[in-house]
Design a protein around this motif. Structure first.
Motif, PDB file in Angstrom:
ATOM      1  N   GLY A   9       0.884  -1.257   0.054  1.00  0.00           N
ATOM      2  CA  GLY A   9       0.016   0.381   0.312  1.00  0.00           C
ATOM      3  C   GLY A   9       0.872   0.968   0.202  1.00  0.00           C
ATOM      4  O   GLY A   9       1.932   1.015   0.513  1.00  0.00           O
ATOM      5  N   ALA A  10       0.549   2.219  -0.436  1.00  0.00           N
ATOM      6  CA  ALA A  10       1.303   3.305  -1.073  1.00  0.00           C
ATOM      7  C   ALA A  10       1.121   4.473  -0.045  1.00  0.00           C
ATOM      8  O   ALA A  10      -0.132   4.621   1.055  1.00  0.00           O
ATOM      9  N   ARG A  11       1.958   4.673   1.103  1.00  0.00           N
ATOM     10  CA  ARG A  11       1.676   5.834   2.266  1.00  0.00           C
ATOM     11  C   ARG A  11       2.077   7.021   2.291  1.00  0.00           C
ATOM     12  O   ARG A  11       2.376   7.396   3.761  1.00  0.00           O
ATOM     13  N   GLY A  12       2.167   7.292   1.429  1.00  0.00           N
ATOM     14  CA  GLY A  12       2.040   8.917   1.590  1.00  0.00           C
ATOM     15  C   GLY A  12       1.004   9.708   2.350  1.00  0.00           C
ATOM     16  O   GLY A  12       0.125   9.206   2.604  1.00  0.00           O
ATOM     17  N   TYR A  13       1.285  10.803   2.177  1.00  0.00           N
ATOM     18  CA  TYR A  13       0.330  12.181   2.848  1.00  0.00           C
ATOM     19  C   TYR A  13      -1.006  11.765   2.339  1.00  0.00           C
ATOM     20  O   TYR A  13      -1.849  11.158   3.437  1.00  0.00           O
ATOM     21  N   ARG A  14      -0.845  12.104   1.276  1.00  0.00           N
ATOM     22  CA  ARG A  14      -2.536  12.155   0.841  1.00  0.00           C
ATOM     23  C   ARG A  14      -3.423  10.857   0.903  1.00  0.00           C
ATOM     24  O   ARG A  14      -4.161  10.573   1.260  1.00  0.00           O
ATOM     25  N   GLU A  15      -2.487   9.659   0.452  1.00  0.00           N
ATOM     26  CA  GLU A  15      -3.289   8.196   0.473  1.00  0.00           C
ATOM     27  C   GLU A  15      -3.344   8.409   2.300  1.00  0.00           C
ATOM     28  O   GLU A  15      -4.211   7.184   2.099  1.00  0.00           O
ATOM     29  N   VAL A  16      -2.650   8.159   2.173  1.00  0.00           N
ATOM     30  CA  VAL A  16      -3.221   7.736   4.342  1.00  0.00           C
ATOM     31  C   VAL A  16      -3.977   8.065   4.524  1.00  0.00           C
ATOM     32  O   VAL A  16      -4.509   7.839   5.268  1.00  0.00           O
ATOM     33  N   MET A  17      -4.080   9.620   4.240  1.00  0.00           N
ATOM     34  CA  MET A  17      -5.069  10.549   4.963  1.00  0.00           C
ATOM     35  C   MET A  17      -6.501  10.853   4.465  1.00  0.00           C
ATOM     36  O   MET A  17      -7.265  10.455   5.197  1.00  0.00           O
ATOM     37  N   ALA A  18      -6.227  10.252   2.763  1.00  0.00           N
ATOM     38  CA  ALA A  18      -7.355  10.208   2.236  1.00  0.00           C
ATOM     39  C   ALA A  18      -8.710   8.375   3.045  1.00  0.00           C
ATOM     40  O   ALA A  18      -8.976   8.788   3.114  1.00  0.00           O
ATOM     41  N   ARG A  19      -7.258   7.855   3.819  1.00  0.00           N
ATOM     42  CA  ARG A  19      -7.690   6.129   3.991  1.00  0.00           C
ATOM     43  C   ARG A  19      -7.820   6.310   5.958  1.00  0.00           C
ATOM     44  O   ARG A  19      -8.327   5.409   6.158  1.00  0.00           O
ATOM     45  N   SER A  20      -7.600   7.933   6.529  1.00  0.00           N
ATOM     46  CA  SER A  20      -7.847   7.750   8.315  1.00  0.00           C
ATOM     47  C   SER A  20      -9.316   6.955   8.442  1.00  0.00           C
ATOM     48  O   SER A  20      -9.031   6.796   9.383  1.00  0.00           O
ATOM     49  N   GLY A  21     -10.525   7.333   7.633  1.00  0.00           N
ATOM     50  CA  GLY A  21     -11.976   6.859   8.235  1.00  0.00           C
ATOM     51  C   GLY A  21     -11.902   5.107   8.402  1.00  0.00           C
ATOM     52  O   GLY A  21     -11.840   4.734   9.990  1.00  0.00           O
ATOM     53  N   GLU A  22     -11.245   4.735   7.705  1.00  0.00           N
ATOM     54  CA  GLU A  22     -11.095   3.149   7.499  1.00  0.00           C
ATOM     55  C   GLU A  22      -9.954   2.926   8.361  1.00  0.00           C
ATOM     56  O   GLU A  22     -10.558   1.836   8.869  1.00  0.00           O
ATOM     57  N   ILE A  23      -9.039   3.218   8.760  1.00  0.00           N
ATOM     58  CA  ILE A  23      -7.350   3.117   9.694  1.00  0.00           C
ATOM     59  C   ILE A  23      -8.402   3.143  10.313  1.00  0.00           C
ATOM     60  O   ILE A  23      -8.180   2.632  12.006  1.00  0.00           O
ATOM     61  N   LEU A  24      -9.314   4.200  11.534  1.00  0.00           N
ATOM     62  CA  LEU A  24      -9.200   4.383  12.935  1.00  0.00           C
ATOM     63  C   LEU A  24     -10.600   3.308  12.723  1.00  0.00           C
ATOM     64  O   LEU A  24     -10.457   3.305  14.079  1.00  0.00           O
ATOM     65  N   ARG A  25     -11.661   3.155  12.057  1.00  0.00           N
ATOM     66  CA  ARG A  25     -12.793   2.684  12.342  1.00  0.00           C
ATOM     67  C   ARG A  25     -12.036   0.998  12.690  1.00  0.00           C
ATOM     68  O   ARG A  25     -12.073   0.285  13.483  1.00  0.00           O
ATOM     69  N   ARG A  26     -11.196   0.295  12.511  1.00  0.00           N
ATOM     70  CA  ARG A  26     -10.346  -0.643  12.301  1.00  0.00           C
ATOM     71  C   ARG A  26      -9.853  -0.592  13.659  1.00  0.00           C
ATOM     72  O   ARG A  26      -9.535  -1.925  14.393  1.00  0.00           O
ATOM     73  N   ALA A  27      -8.662   0.381  13.674  1.00  0.00           N
ATOM     74  CA  ALA A  27      -8.066   0.697  14.489  1.00  0.00           C
ATOM     75  C   ALA A  27      -8.752   0.801  16.526  1.00  0.00           C
ATOM     76  O   ALA A  27      -7.971   0.588  17.625  1.00  0.00           O
ATOM     77  N   LEU A  28     -10.170   1.417  16.378  1.00  0.00           N
ATOM     78  CA  LEU A  28     -10.353   2.091  17.444  1.00  0.00           C
ATOM     79  C   LEU A  28     -11.401   0.672  17.343  1.00  0.00           C
ATOM     80  O   LEU A  28     -11.781   0.922  18.780  1.00  0.00           O
ATOM     81  N   GLY A  29     -11.904  -0.219  16.708  1.00  0.00           N
ATOM     82  CA  GLY A  29     -12.940  -1.258  17.016  1.00  0.00           C
ATOM     83  C   GLY A  29     -14.153  -0.358  17.495  1.00  0.00           C
ATOM     84  O   GLY A  29     -15.368  -1.361  18.339  1.00  0.00           O
ATOM     85  N   LEU A  30     -14.813   0.637  17.127  1.00  0.00           N
ATOM     86  CA  LEU A  30     -16.047   1.481  17.119  1.00  0.00           C
ATOM     87  C   LEU A  30     -16.348   1.863  15.793  1.00  0.00           C
ATOM     88  O   LEU A  30     -16.349   2.375  15.333  1.00  0.00           O
TER      89      LEU A  30
END
Lengths: 480, 132
Positions: A9-30
């Protein structure tokens, strides 16, 4: 792709910030969307109930991790000192909750204990937190105790590679507890690095702003209420809370309510760092306090949802009865007074509300009770000597004098005497108006519904008339 | 921060696999950074420093891979061997040390009747030196 992160997966600033919603959903479990009620409102109490257990269970989990039930100390000589300059009949009793007695040395263990417990219960292999404060050490300590892996991301260095000594010390402590410490230069991209690491590792996000992290502090407010009542036969008149991100204020106030302390005033206190830009490389090492200051306190009060979670559980405007500021020099003075009069070497940053107590207690009657609800460990880098040495090396003028003359980033003025200390009130009405301005800008509001008006009033603890009037001044009407 | 220090008794600038080291890397170049940064920060890269166990023999300044305490592999430029805390307690601050004696004097002068009217006393720094 940066070599800091590995995996697909590309982990540049824009790519990662664009995925913040799904990353946090998994990482917070909520799934935070389940609490939303329309475009801006949400069900706050449903969010706070999401851990599925309350205060008693939280206290049990903390006790199993050697956290909480810290000593409540009466500072008799500090009280005597305040009475020496208070008007006749005034000078409230000052109590101090010695949170430095927690395993990693601060009240942050209360938040970390629940976050790490939650991560373990849900089967995460590790935890990550982005913090330059005591919370990093707390998460690292709890991860060590509960057997999870840990990564702490810190903002430490300016572009010269000079590290703020207080943060360098916290990094050392995290490493001592076995955590990987990613030390960054100045900038808000701490959040981006957090997201990329969460995505790479699949670890739990031990954010300071989840319902667990706030529930963890409710036990502190509860202990304060119950213990003060047992010791003095009355509820605390005033609890002074060092305020930065808002969790300390929110959790403490909620805990006091649970203890039945209806008349207790909750007063947030921050170090005044007005004029310093928190994301400026040049300003970064011109401050002697890395937390508990207005650079966090004001923006997080006026817009909590700038944090690393979709809805921040720490919402200080809902709970603050007053907000006051003190100067860096006044906190160093209070830190020295605590050591020299009470034999307690603590802080300095955790003594922000202690400095305010030296002013607040003087105008209250002698049988009143003022509580300073935290201390933090002191040590290399975190000691007043270390901070003032560093300040001088960075061109800050350190001297005794009138604290009113200080200019954050340019001078630190240590008072001549305790009666010079002033806990200067900041207007909550202005903070509420600023909150509403942020809401209007963030959501591009042209008008609000009756329900949205009610929510905004609840979220900044203002009456609906004030909210409607303030919104009207911004060209936003109430529909229906 | 001291970069490039080496363990005693070792050839300078040579590190062996398994050594505890610090690497430095650029995470974001100036053009890749977050919007709305203040001017001074926007012109700089976002840098990271990470400690870990070196995976290969290398000299200071070389690109290397480390294994971090959490078990991640990270690549960067080798900048320090045995990275050690450089922070301390700083120098003594006489402006603070005199506060204790001043406060004790305030308490003594106030005595058991603390709270009575009295002239301001604190502005006499301790110690009061004869003839000063």
């Amino acid at each position: 792709m940066s070599p800091l992160f590995s995996g697909p997966g590309a982990r540049g600033y824009r790519e990662v910030m664009a995925r913040s919603g799904e990353i946090l959903r998994r990482a917070l479990g909520l799934d935070y969307s389940s609490f939303r009620r329309g475009r801006l409102a949400f069900d706050y109490e449903a969010l706070m109930a999401s851990p599925g257990y309350g205060l008693e269970r939280a206290a049990e989990i903390q006790a199993a991790c050697h956290v909480g039930r810290t000593p409540l100390l009466e500072l008799e000589r500090m009280t005597q000192l305040v009475r020496s300059y208070a008007p006749p009949g005034c000078g409230a009793r000052i109590f101090l909750k010695d949170e430095a007695a927690n395993p990693s040395g601060s009240f942050k263990d209360r938040r970390a204990a629940l976050s790490v417990h939650e991560a373990k219960e849900r089967g995460y292999a590790g935890v990550i937190a982005a913090t330059s404060g005591n919370y990093g050490a707390a998460v690292a300590s709890q991860a060590a105790m509960q057997g999870l892996k840990c990564i702490i991301v810190q903002e430490v260095y300016d572009s010269r590679g000079e590290g703020q000594p207080e943060i360098v010390e916290k990094g050392r402590r995290c490493e001592a507890f076995g955590a990987e410490v990613v030390q960054l230069t100045v900038g808000p991209e701490l959040f981006y690095v957090l997201l990329a690491l969460l995505e790479e590792t699949g670890y739990f996000s031990a954010s300071l702003y989840t319902p667990y992290a706030i529930l963890g502090i409710e036990t502190l407010g509860y202990e304060v209420g119950v213990e003060v009542r047992a010791r003095t036969g009355r509820d605390p008149d005033c609890v002074l809370v060092t305020h930065a991100g808002g969790g300390n204020v929110t959790g403490t106030a909620r805990g006091l309510r649970r203890a039945g302390c209806r008349s207790t005033r909750v007063v947030g206190v921050s170090v005044d760092l007005s004029g310093l830009h928190m994301a400026s490389d040049a300003d970064f090492n011109r401050k002697s306090f890395t937390t508990g200051h207005t650079g966090f306190g004001v923006p997080f009060a006026t817009w909590p949802d700038r944090s690393d979670v979709p809805i921040n559980a720490a919402r200080p405007l809902r709970y603050l009865d007053e907000y006051r500021v003190v100067t860096q020099g006044e906190v160093f003075y209070a830190t020295e007074a605590l050591a020299q009069l009470e034999g307690l070497e603590r802080g300095p940053a955790g003594n922000t509300s202690l400095a305010a107590a030296l002013d607040v207690a003087r105008s209250l009657p002698r049988d009143a009770v003022v509580v300073v609800q935290e201390t933090e460990y002191t040590g290399a880098g975190k000691h007043p000597y270390a901070q003032l040495t560093f300040a001088r090396e960075n061109g800050v003028d350190v001297r005794r004098g009138d604290p009113e003359e200080q200019v954050p980033g340019r001078s630190i003025v240590i008072p001549w005497e305790p009666s010079q200390i002033r806990a200067r009130p900041l207007s909550l009405a202005r903070l509420r108006a600023s909150y509403l301005r942020n809401a209007v800008q963030r959501y591009g509001l042209k008008g609000v519904s009756r329900e949205e008006l009610e929510f905004l009033a609840e979220d900044c603890r203002a009456d609906e008339g004030f909210v409607a009037e303030t919104l009207k001044g911004m060209g936003v009407g109430v529909e229906g | 921060m001291v970069e490039g220090s080496v363990a005693p008794g070792r050839e300078p600038a040579q590190a062996r696999p398994g050594d505890w080291v610090r690497i430095h890397l650029v995470v974001l170049e100036p053009g890749q950074r977050a919007p709305q940064l203040p001017e001074d920060t926007a012109a700089l890269p976002l840098e990271a420093r990470v400690n870990g166990f070196l995976q290969e023999a290398a000299a200071l300044g070389q690109e290397v891979e480390i294994l971090t305490l959490s078990g991640r592999r990270v690549r960067g430029r080798l900048v320090e061997l045995n990275p050690s805390p450089a922070h301390g307690f700083g120098r003594v601050q006489p402006e603070l040390l005199s506060i204790g004696p001043e406060l004790r004097r305030l308490l003594e002068e106030a005595g058991p009747a603390a709270g009575r009217k009295r002239p301001p006393a604190g502005r006499r720094p301790w110690p009061e030196v004869e003839g000063k």
